[in-house]
Design a protein around this motif. Sequence first.
Motif, PDB file in Angstrom:
ATOM      1  N   VAL A   1       0.871  -1.177   0.000  1.00 41.87           N
ATOM      2  CA  VAL A   1       0.000   0.000   0.000  1.00 41.87           C
ATOM      3  C   VAL A   1       0.902   1.218   0.000  1.00 41.87           C
ATOM      4  O   VAL A   1       1.585   1.502   0.989  1.00 41.87           O
ATOM      5  CB  VAL A   1      -0.936  -0.006   1.216  1.00 41.87           C
ATOM      6  N   ARG A   2       0.923   1.926  -1.142  1.00 44.76           N
ATOM      7  CA  ARG A   2       1.870   3.019  -1.338  1.00 44.76           C
ATOM      8  C   ARG A   2       1.187   4.224  -1.965  1.00 44.76           C
ATOM      9  O   ARG A   2       0.200   4.086  -2.685  1.00 44.76           O
ATOM     10  CB  ARG A   2       3.020   2.596  -2.265  1.00 44.76           C
ATOM     11  N   PHE A   3       1.762   5.404  -1.716  1.00 43.08           N
ATOM     12  CA  PHE A   3       1.263   6.623  -2.347  1.00 43.08           C
ATOM     13  C   PHE A   3       1.922   6.815  -3.710  1.00 43.08           C
ATOM     14  O   PHE A   3       3.115   6.542  -3.894  1.00 43.08           O
ATOM     15  CB  PHE A   3       1.557   7.841  -1.478  1.00 43.08           C
ATOM     16  N   GLY A   4       1.141   7.325  -4.659  1.00 41.24           N
ATOM     17  CA  GLY A   4       1.678   7.697  -5.961  1.00 41.24           C
ATOM     18  C   GLY A   4       1.948   6.515  -6.869  1.00 41.24           C
ATOM     19  O   GLY A   4       1.764   5.348  -6.506  1.00 41.24           O
ATOM     20  N   ASP A   5       2.380   6.841  -8.081  1.00 43.11           N
ATOM     21  CA  ASP A   5       2.687   5.836  -9.086  1.00 43.11           C
ATOM     22  C   ASP A   5       4.169   5.504  -9.050  1.00 43.11           C
ATOM     23  O   ASP A   5       5.016   6.384  -8.880  1.00 43.11           O
ATOM     24  CB  ASP A   5       2.300   6.343 -10.480  1.00 43.11           C
ATOM     25  N   LEU A   6       4.482   4.233  -9.223  1.00 45.04           N
ATOM     26  CA  LEU A   6       5.870   3.790  -9.219  1.00 45.04           C
ATOM     27  C   LEU A   6       6.441   3.853 -10.630  1.00 45.04           C
ATOM     28  O   LEU A   6       5.794   3.414 -11.583  1.00 45.04           O
ATOM     29  CB  LEU A   6       5.972   2.356  -8.695  1.00 45.04           C
ATOM     30  N   PRO A   7       7.644   4.390 -10.794  1.00 49.13           N
ATOM     31  CA  PRO A   7       8.247   4.450 -12.126  1.00 49.13           C
ATOM     32  C   PRO A   7       8.677   3.072 -12.607  1.00 49.13           C
ATOM     33  O   PRO A   7       9.281   2.305 -11.873  1.00 49.13           O
ATOM     34  CB  PRO A   7       9.464   5.369 -11.920  1.00 49.13           C
ATOM     35  N   ASP A   8       8.333   2.763 -13.873  1.00 48.25           N
ATOM     36  CA  ASP A   8       8.781   1.522 -14.514  1.00 48.25           C
ATOM     37  C   ASP A   8       8.450   0.291 -13.686  1.00 48.25           C
ATOM     38  O   ASP A   8       9.265  -0.628 -13.537  1.00 48.25           O
ATOM     39  CB  ASP A   8      10.290   1.569 -14.783  1.00 48.25           C
ATOM     40  N   SER A   9       7.257   0.232 -13.127  1.00 49.33           N
ATOM     41  CA  SER A   9       6.883  -0.908 -12.295  1.00 49.33           C
ATOM     42  C   SER A   9       6.118  -1.945 -13.114  1.00 49.33           C
ATOM     43  O   SER A   9       5.241  -1.608 -13.912  1.00 49.33           O
ATOM     44  CB  SER A   9       6.019  -0.447 -11.121  1.00 49.33           C
ATOM     45  N   SER A  10       6.465  -3.215 -12.907  1.00 46.68           N
ATOM     46  CA  SER A  10       5.746  -4.312 -13.564  1.00 46.68           C
ATOM     47  C   SER A  10       4.682  -4.893 -12.644  1.00 46.68           C
ATOM     48  O   SER A  10       4.045  -5.891 -12.988  1.00 46.68           O
ATOM     49  CB  SER A  10       6.746  -5.410 -13.954  1.00 46.68           C
ATOM     50  N   LEU A  11       4.478  -4.269 -11.485  1.00 47.19           N
ATOM     51  CA  LEU A  11       3.499  -4.761 -10.531  1.00 47.19           C
ATOM     52  C   LEU A  11       2.078  -4.434 -10.990  1.00 47.19           C
ATOM     53  O   LEU A  11       1.859  -3.520 -11.767  1.00 47.19           O
ATOM     54  CB  LEU A  11       3.749  -4.135  -9.158  1.00 47.19           C
ATOM     55  N   ILE A  12       1.136  -5.192 -10.469  1.00 48.68           N
ATOM     56  CA  ILE A  12      -0.272  -4.932 -10.744  1.00 48.68           C
ATOM     57  C   ILE A  12      -0.753  -3.867  -9.759  1.00 48.68           C
ATOM     58  O   ILE A  12      -0.525  -3.980  -8.553  1.00 48.68           O
ATOM     59  CB  ILE A  12      -1.111  -6.216 -10.571  1.00 48.68           C
ATOM     60  N   VAL A  13      -1.395  -2.821 -10.270  1.00 50.77           N
ATOM     61  CA  VAL A  13      -1.775  -1.694  -9.424  1.00 50.77           C
ATOM     62  C   VAL A  13      -3.290  -1.506  -9.408  1.00 50.77           C
ATOM     63  O   VAL A  13      -3.959  -1.702 -10.423  1.00 50.77           O
ATOM     64  CB  VAL A  13      -1.083  -0.385  -9.895  1.00 50.77           C
ATOM     65  N   ARG A  14      -3.807  -1.142  -8.248  1.00 52.54           N
ATOM     66  CA  ARG A  14      -5.227  -0.786  -8.102  1.00 52.54           C
ATOM     67  C   ARG A  14      -5.298   0.485  -7.265  1.00 52.54           C
ATOM     68  O   ARG A  14      -4.778   0.527  -6.150  1.00 52.54           O
ATOM     69  CB  ARG A  14      -5.996  -1.909  -7.400  1.00 52.54           C
TER      70      ARG A  14
END
Length: 300
Positions: free
Chosen positions: A147-160
Amino acid sequence: MQFDGRLLSGVSVLAAVVEGGSFARAADALGITTSGVSRAVSRLEARIGARLLDRTTRSVSLTDEGRRFYEQVKPSLANIEDAATIASGSANVVRGRLRVNIDPVVSQLILPGRLGKFLDLYPELSLDCVTREQIGDLVADGIDVAVRFGDLPDSSLIVRKLVDLQVITVAAPSYLKRRGRPRTPSDLAAGHACIDYRDPITRQPFDWEFHKGRKIQTVKTKSRLLLGDASTMLTECLAGTGIAQVFAVVAKDHIKSGKLIELFPDWADERFPLNAYYPSRHHPAAKVRAFVDYIVKAVR
């Protein structure tokens, strides 16, 4: 090389060592002895024909061969864990061990006093929380959800995206009595003490932005205090050290009690996303969904 259960067992032990950072932590996680972990890794190395770990009296780390091997087997381990989750019924039942990576702002200012209530809801669940500035490698760290704030650069993770949190500007009455109250955001550039907050990704202070509808005003503030700890920033703001920009959900009780005053309610349309990141593309287990839903209720 023929694949069998002993090879899979050795890989699982290796993963526990990598995740725990030591043979002792791996032994605790697996419920076996430290010597048993050492023997399993040695058998795996003999089977593969390569040294996978560098061992010292103080630390354990992957060799270059070990790192390449582990990166190749990580996806398979995740698939096996997903299959085991489904087979055990945990896909629909909240139970087992849940390991979460939590942004420091959430852990320090939003969740205190609430984790026990979450566990009360699910007696068959245990919770392991990791709090740090950087998200790290979720798979290597054995993390179920971050659980993190903001968008991660160059992330291959699934985000919701979970929720957009409002950013407001606040000061303590003691500060305003001493320094006067700024009437507009631009007044902050004229001698007011502002508390800067460090962006954990860039390591630079966040810009002071003020949003009114589609209008965005950036102010060059003067600051002698730069912090990377949200709890300390709130404490210093409450003490009258300076003006701070914080999430409304964090400051609302202090505003209600009169300990903080919101300065520019007409320029408080900035929102910052709180996201959940998953290491697997598979449908998250019930324990993950339950925790994420609880976080959303907490921040709202």
